[in-house]
Design an enzyme around this catalytic site. Sequence first.
Site, PDB file in Angstrom:
ATOM      1  N   LEU A 197       0.818  -1.305   0.044  1.00  0.00           N
ATOM      2  CA  LEU A 197      -0.046   0.192  -0.223  1.00  0.00           C
ATOM      3  C   LEU A 197       0.904   1.575  -0.275  1.00  0.00           C
ATOM      4  O   LEU A 197       1.900   1.250   0.282  1.00  0.00           O
ATOM      5  CB  LEU A 197      -0.740  -0.089   1.368  1.00  0.00           C
ATOM      6  CG  LEU A 197      -2.064  -0.768   1.276  1.00  0.00           C
ATOM      7  CD1 LEU A 197      -2.503  -1.616   2.311  1.00  0.00           C
ATOM      8  CD2 LEU A 197      -3.073  -1.368   0.213  1.00  0.00           C
ATOM      9  N   PRO A 198       0.451   2.033  -0.243  1.00  0.00           N
ATOM     10  CA  PRO A 198       0.825   3.929   0.032  1.00  0.00           C
ATOM     11  C   PRO A 198       1.775   4.315   0.866  1.00  0.00           C
ATOM     12  O   PRO A 198       2.861   4.516   0.659  1.00  0.00           O
ATOM     13  CB  PRO A 198      -0.124   4.942  -0.908  1.00  0.00           C
ATOM     14  CG  PRO A 198      -0.936   4.028  -0.820  1.00  0.00           C
ATOM     15  CD  PRO A 198      -0.810   2.789  -0.697  1.00  0.00           C
TER      16      PRO A 198
ATOM     17  N   THR B  46       6.548   0.748   3.217  1.00  0.00           N
ATOM     18  CA  THR B  46       7.292   1.109   3.595  1.00  0.00           C
ATOM     19  C   THR B  46       5.776   1.880   4.691  1.00  0.00           C
ATOM     20  O   THR B  46       4.958   3.089   4.627  1.00  0.00           O
ATOM     21  CB  THR B  46       7.610   2.325   3.126  1.00  0.00           C
ATOM     22  OG1 THR B  46       8.287   1.718   2.661  1.00  0.00           O
ATOM     23  CG2 THR B  46       8.874   3.091   3.918  1.00  0.00           C
TER      24      THR B  46
ATOM     25  N   LYS C 158      14.549  -0.206   5.877  1.00  0.00           N
ATOM     26  CA  LYS C 158      13.772   0.389   4.752  1.00  0.00           C
ATOM     27  C   LYS C 158      14.295   1.390   5.107  1.00  0.00           C
ATOM     28  O   LYS C 158      14.312   2.917   3.903  1.00  0.00           O
ATOM     29  CB  LYS C 158      12.629  -0.371   4.247  1.00  0.00           C
ATOM     30  CG  LYS C 158      11.532   0.163   3.474  1.00  0.00           C
ATOM     31  CD  LYS C 158      12.891   0.606   2.024  1.00  0.00           C
ATOM     32  CE  LYS C 158      12.060   1.219   0.772  1.00  0.00           C
ATOM     33  NZ  LYS C 158      10.540   1.444   0.497  1.00  0.00           N
TER      34      LYS C 158
ATOM     35  N   LYS D  14       6.843  11.877   1.842  1.00  0.00           N
ATOM     36  CA  LYS D  14       6.303  10.588   3.408  1.00  0.00           C
ATOM     37  C   LYS D  14       7.312   9.439   3.697  1.00  0.00           C
ATOM     38  O   LYS D  14       7.332   9.327   4.792  1.00  0.00           O
ATOM     39  CB  LYS D  14       5.488   9.878   2.628  1.00  0.00           C
ATOM     40  CG  LYS D  14       5.006   8.723   3.391  1.00  0.00           C
ATOM     41  CD  LYS D  14       3.907   7.458   2.708  1.00  0.00           C
ATOM     42  CE  LYS D  14       4.637   7.217   1.766  1.00  0.00           C
ATOM     43  NZ  LYS D  14       5.730   5.558   1.691  1.00  0.00           N
TER      44      LYS D  14
END
Length: 298
Positions: free
Chosen positions: A75-76, A104, A179, A249
Amino acid sequence: MNAHTVRPKTPTLGFAGLGVMGEPICRNILTKSGLPMRVFDLSDTPVTRLCAQGAIAADSVSAMVADVDILFLSLPGGKQVEAVVRHDILPAVRQGQIIVDMSTSPVGLTRDLAEELVAKGARLCDAPVARTRQAAEDGTLSIMVGGAEDDFALLRPLLAYAATDITHCGPVGCGQVVKILNNMVLFETVVALSEALNLGRAAGVDPGLLFDTLSKGSADSFALRNHGMKAMLPDNFPTGAFPTDYALKDMSYALELARLTGFRAQGAELARDRMEKAREAGLGDAYFPALVRLMDRT
């Protein structure tokens, strides 16, 4: 095999989120594993493509939870992961299910959601991915996994259909830590490259010669060869690649991690400020190395 041997149950897989990275990851797992795969996305187009290759369309994430043993999410960002887990997965989750978040997401959120799933008898593993869209297509991603040893052992063969490098980083949340820090270093390196390009050009050095020469010395890096040479030099920052808004983000997650651990990440703050200027200049949808266009003068 004698009559008393118990055959292991073939796991049924689910995949929600079939975007730029999710669709090729799902396709690689589906076509290479031969396992039953249910898929869902808000767009019908990738679902149709995957169903043509043997997947089964699900009506919703919650409907898919009722049918699958292992559910992958791509997902975003954290906002979407939180909504899907709390609204669609937790009410329907079953004992023993594994949710694999390949998005992420913030470390704190990841660990909170894991606790809520454990309370329902399920488990969460974070498995964010690194490298490019082409790597997702080719099945050569790097995947960083946070979760229990037993869950990692179970998931690794599935993840190997989509990745050439799979690292168990520690307990739940540690995949996200690695990450997020990977992206933080990348973003800070891109800022350094943008400064080098602008300073070199202003001092009379050809940018192509500069970057080629840097690639032969100690300044060489993945960022230089990809973001620098393939985007900054040709001044090519398309939409549909990793946009400035997405980079911001991810940088916010790095700064949140710094607050959680009690450190100040000044390099991350600088990269965030540069990307915010790019967004204010109308480059929010552009490939994030576009920040090279905006360098302050004294």
